[in-house]
Scaffold this motif. Structure first.
Motif, mmCIF file in Angstrom:
data_model
loop_
_atom_site.group_PDB
_atom_site.id
_atom_site.type_symbol
_atom_site.label_atom_id
_atom_site.label_comp_id
_atom_site.label_asym_id
_atom_site.label_seq_id
_atom_site.Cartn_x
_atom_site.Cartn_y
_atom_site.Cartn_z
ATOM 1 N N ILE A 128 1.905 1.087 15.462
ATOM 2 C CA ILE A 128 1.268 -0.168 15.787
ATOM 3 C C ILE A 128 0.506 -0.972 14.636
ATOM 4 O O ILE A 128 0.604 -2.167 14.438
ATOM 5 N N VAL A 129 -0.398 -0.296 14.136
ATOM 6 C CA VAL A 129 -1.318 -0.898 13.145
ATOM 7 C C VAL A 129 -0.716 -1.346 11.848
ATOM 8 O O VAL A 129 -0.696 -2.323 11.342
ATOM 9 N N THR A 130 0.443 -0.420 11.262
ATOM 10 C CA THR A 130 1.157 -0.937 10.246
ATOM 11 C C THR A 130 2.162 -2.064 10.441
ATOM 12 O O THR A 130 1.940 -3.138 9.525
ATOM 13 N N PHE A 131 2.765 -2.408 11.558
ATOM 14 C CA PHE A 131 3.295 -3.270 11.906
ATOM 15 C C PHE A 131 2.392 -4.534 12.200
ATOM 16 O O PHE A 131 2.770 -5.694 11.445
ATOM 17 N N LEU A 132 1.271 -4.401 12.886
ATOM 18 C CA LEU A 132 0.355 -5.766 12.978
ATOM 19 C C LEU A 132 -0.163 -6.172 11.637
ATOM 20 O O LEU A 132 -0.504 -7.254 11.119
ATOM 21 N N SER A 133 -0.680 -5.085 10.942
ATOM 22 C CA SER A 133 -1.246 -5.452 9.807
ATOM 23 C C SER A 133 -0.390 -6.006 8.666
ATOM 24 O O SER A 133 -0.754 -6.871 7.990
ATOM 25 N N GLY A 134 0.825 -5.725 8.591
ATOM 26 C CA GLY A 134 1.820 -6.023 7.849
ATOM 27 C C GLY A 134 2.047 -7.471 8.284
ATOM 28 O O GLY A 134 2.408 -8.324 7.429
ATOM 29 N N TYR A 135 2.254 -7.791 9.329
ATOM 30 C CA TYR A 135 2.605 -9.076 9.961
ATOM 31 C C TYR A 135 1.447 -10.207 9.655
ATOM 32 O O TYR A 135 1.734 -11.093 9.081
ATOM 33 N N ILE A 136 0.438 -9.566 9.703
ATOM 34 C CA ILE A 136 -0.784 -10.524 9.504
ATOM 35 C C ILE A 136 -0.895 -10.697 7.933
ATOM 36 O O ILE A 136 -1.193 -12.098 7.662
ATOM 37 N N ALA A 137 -0.777 -9.880 7.190
ATOM 38 C CA ALA A 137 -1.053 -9.767 5.627
ATOM 39 C C ALA A 137 0.255 -10.657 5.193
ATOM 40 O O ALA A 137 0.158 -11.706 4.361
ATOM 41 N N LEU A 138 1.512 -10.513 5.692
ATOM 42 C CA LEU A 138 2.819 -10.903 4.839
ATOM 43 C C LEU A 138 3.290 -12.150 5.726
ATOM 44 O O LEU A 138 3.757 -13.016 5.025
ATOM 45 N N VAL A 139 3.065 -12.417 6.999
ATOM 46 C CA VAL A 139 3.473 -13.648 7.599
ATOM 47 C C VAL A 139 2.466 -14.501 8.177
ATOM 48 O O VAL A 139 2.423 -15.776 7.876
ATOM 49 N N ASP A 140 1.470 -14.101 9.253
ATOM 50 C CA ASP A 140 0.377 -14.787 9.774
ATOM 51 C C ASP A 140 -0.483 -15.222 8.658
ATOM 52 O O ASP A 140 -1.100 -16.424 8.823
ATOM 53 N N GLY A 141 -0.866 -14.462 7.720
ATOM 54 C CA GLY A 141 -1.836 -14.972 6.774
ATOM 55 C C GLY A 141 -3.516 -14.768 7.380
ATOM 56 O O GLY A 141 -3.678 -14.251 8.489
ATOM 57 N N PRO A 142 -4.352 -15.112 6.351
ATOM 58 C CA PRO A 142 -4.183 -15.583 5.100
ATOM 59 C C PRO A 142 -3.902 -14.078 4.136
ATOM 60 O O PRO A 142 -3.857 -13.132 4.384
ATOM 61 N N TRP A 143 -3.307 -14.648 2.883
ATOM 62 C CA TRP A 143 -2.966 -13.920 1.908
ATOM 63 C C TRP A 143 -4.231 -12.963 1.386
ATOM 64 O O TRP A 143 -4.960 -13.583 0.812
ATOM 65 N N PRO A 144 -4.297 -11.725 1.344
ATOM 66 C CA PRO A 144 -5.430 -11.098 1.020
ATOM 67 C C PRO A 144 -5.710 -11.098 -0.288
ATOM 68 O O PRO A 144 -6.958 -10.802 -0.735
ATOM 69 N N LEU A 145 -4.800 -11.165 -1.237
ATOM 70 C CA LEU A 145 -5.163 -11.332 -2.826
ATOM 71 C C LEU A 145 -5.636 -12.409 -3.190
ATOM 72 O O LEU A 145 -6.103 -12.667 -4.328
ATOM 73 N N THR A 146 -5.745 -13.686 -2.325
ATOM 74 C CA THR A 146 -6.188 -14.758 -2.473
ATOM 75 C C THR A 146 -7.495 -15.455 -1.701
ATOM 76 O O THR A 146 -7.838 -16.384 -1.860
ATOM 77 N N HIS A 147 -7.551 -14.662 -0.500
ATOM 78 C CA HIS A 147 -8.411 -15.177 0.434
ATOM 79 C C HIS A 147 -9.425 -14.169 0.873
ATOM 80 O O HIS A 147 -9.881 -14.125 1.999
#
Length: 242
Positions: free
Chosen positions: A46-65
């Motif tokens: 569950i966490v892999t899917f949700l954290s991946g969705y947040i980082a890659l789709v929903d945002g913000p991008w962790p390497l810039t925000h």
């Protein structure tokens, strides 16, 4: 707002605990660790899917925000994971089946999640850490279940081991270094969180050393067996749970 966050954490803890209790009743002929591993597997997926969705789709991008205010979806994920880590930490302490390194990992996870929820910011970088940390967790649980079923010494066991090592090195070591560099350079990330990310990365390297020793032993045994023309020796597949 804080009351709502505390309520979400409590509901998450109650959900994971209820899930575990349900599995114990269903699998009462098995050891408690079997049910706990199933809970851990569910959390990892569950966490892999949700954290991946947040980082890659929903945002913000962790390497810039890094250091930016938490979004509602990030808060939900932090509360969900905090409830799980509180459950798992309590389980490990009650049964006493984990070493200091794993307990340190759990304490760091709980502390980091609590900190970002209290601050109301920096969930972006913690979400990225969750993603690179949890993506290998399902493979660890699959290895354990293969071992319990007596099917680990097989092609399936080798594939799981290979994928685990590749993902651990690529995401937790290489990707983790990238995230750590961004967090340490961020002027908006709180210093306590910077130290937490740094220590978490050091813990990853401690796990990496154990994994390297395990991989070397396994390769040597396989090579020795092939040279003798015998079947590859059985291994219990034990690795630290990370």
């Amino acid at each position: 707002m804080m009351f709502f966050i505390i309520l979400q954490v409590f509901c998450s803890l109650l959900t994971w605990l209820s899930f575990y209790r349900g599995l114990r009743r269903w699998q009462d002929h098995r050891a408690p660790e079997w049910s706990c591993r199933l809970v851990t597997l569910a959390h990892g997926l569950i966490v892999t899917f949700l954290s991946g969705y947040i980082a890659l789709v929903d945002g913000p991008w962790p390497l810039t925000h890094a250091g930016h205010p938490n979004t509602a979806l990030q808060v939900c994920l932090m509360c969900l994971s905090l409830g799980y880590f509180l459950f798992d930490l309590g389980w490990c302490l009650f049964f006493g089946n984990e070493g200091d390194l794993m307990l340190s990992h759990h304490l760091l996870s709980v502390s980091g999640l609590v900190l970002v929820l209290l601050l109301g910011k920096s969930a972006t970088e913690v979400n990225a850490v969750l993603f690179v940390s949890e993506i290998t967790n399902p493979l660890l649980q699959v290895r354990w279940f293969l071992r319990e079923a007596g099917r680990y010494p097989s092609l399936a066991g080798d594939v799981v081991d290979f994928l685990f090592v590749v993902l651990f090195v690529a995401l937790r070591i290489v990707g983790g270094a990238w995230i750590m560099r961004v967090v340490l350079a961020s002027t908006q990330t709180f210093w306590m969180l910077k130290m937490g990310v740094l220590v978490m990365y050091a813990v990853s390297w401690a796990f990496m050393l154990d994994i390297s020793r395990f991989a070397r032993r396994k390769v040597k045994k396989r090579r020795s067996a092939w040279q003798r023309g015998a079947e590859p020796p059985k291994s219990n597949g034990h690795l630290p749970t990370c």
